[in-house]
Write a protein that holds these residues in place. Structure first.
Motif, PDB file in Angstrom:
ATOM      1  N   SER A  54       0.804  -1.226   0.000  1.00  0.00           N
ATOM      2  CA  SER A  54       0.000   0.000   0.000  1.00  0.00           C
ATOM      3  C   SER A  54       0.833   1.270   0.000  1.00  0.00           C
ATOM      4  O   SER A  54       0.286   2.361   0.209  1.00  0.00           O
ATOM      5  CB  SER A  54      -0.937   0.009   1.207  1.00  0.00           C
ATOM      6  N   ASP A  77      -0.406   4.116  -2.363  1.00  0.00           N
ATOM      7  CA  ASP A  77      -1.661   4.702  -1.887  1.00  0.00           C
ATOM      8  C   ASP A  77      -1.415   5.568  -0.653  1.00  0.00           C
ATOM      9  O   ASP A  77      -1.971   6.664  -0.526  1.00  0.00           O
ATOM     10  CB  ASP A  77      -2.672   3.602  -1.545  1.00  0.00           C
ATOM     11  N   ASP A  78      -0.575   5.079   0.261  1.00  0.00           N
ATOM     12  CA  ASP A  78      -0.289   5.830   1.482  1.00  0.00           C
ATOM     13  C   ASP A  78       0.427   7.143   1.173  1.00  0.00           C
ATOM     14  O   ASP A  78       0.134   8.182   1.769  1.00  0.00           O
ATOM     15  CB  ASP A  78       0.562   4.986   2.433  1.00  0.00           C
TER      16      ASP A  78
END
Length: 229
Positions: free
Chosen positions: A80, A83-84
């Motif tokens: 992720s 996205d983070d």
């Protein structure tokens, strides 16, 4: 009286027996005081942590963010990270060459799915970016203009994949390869090698933005003496 113990960092030896580096609260505060001399932050900064606080550099910089009054966004995991980064838009990170390589592979994987003409255009832009950053202040006006076009076409979008504000990338654990340094610089980011040793309680060598060299762990950090044998 002896200071109260704050934390023990364990490192595994070749024999398989763990070795613990013990730190007092006073020792950690001394470490953080020295870190603040080269890891400068301001009110607009936001730190990003890719590796857990069991990783010594992440732990120390996490404390540094707190004492500096700066937020610290945490990655939920390798899968992720993009996205983070996009959701938090950090300005600085302390990570490892492995994490940077993962980001590089992800971007290059996306690029390989583009049409061949687009890939060749990016390869041209990347070579141009390396020339531009290698020349630094001596770059001609023509080279600056060409780099600006490449930045608008490719590199700005890549930085947007990392949140759009990321600038300094500190790398601990091993030196970044020249290939990765050239790539990170070409897209408009600043890779900085640091040498972290848990047993020493900090970072004995660091690369400040104004004095950095590929393949080097940096200069002797504040609060340390180094002897090479």
């Amino acid at each position: 009286p002896a200071e109260k113990r704050a934390v023990i960092f364990y490192t595994a030896l070749d024999s398989g027996r763990p070795r613990g580096a013990v730190f007092s609260h006073g020792g950690l505060l001394s470490t953080l005081l020295h870190v603040s001399e080269w890891f400068t932050l301001d009110e607009y900064d936001l730190g990003f942590t890719t590796l857990s606080w069991s990783y010594f550099p992440s732990f120390v910089t996490g404390l540094h963010y707190v004492l500096s009054g700066v937020g610290n966004a945490l990655s939920a995991g390798t899968a992720s990270v993009f996205d983070d980064l996009q959701q938090t838009s950090p300005t600085v990170t302390m990570t490892s060459p492995f994490a940077i390589e993962n980001i590089y592979r992800k971007i290059m994987s996306d690029l390989n799915e583009m049409p061949e003409s687009r890939r060749k255009a990016f390869e041209w832009a990347l070579a141009l970016g390396r020339r531009y950053h290698a020349s630094e202040s001596t770059a001609s006006n023509e080279l600056r203009e060409r780099y600006t076009r490449a930045d608008m076409t490719f590199f700005g979008r890549m930085r947007a994949m990392l949140g759009g504000r990321l600038n300094r990338i500190y790398s601990a654990g091993a030196p970044l390869s020249n290939e990765l340094v050239g790539y990170v610089e070409a897209i408009g980011l600043m890779p900085l090698n640091v040498y972290a040793v848990a047993e020493s309680g900090g970072f004995p060598a660091v690369s400040p933005p104004f004095a950095r060299r590929p393949g080097s762990g940096g200069q002797v950090a504040p609060g340390f003496q180094i002897r090479i044998s």
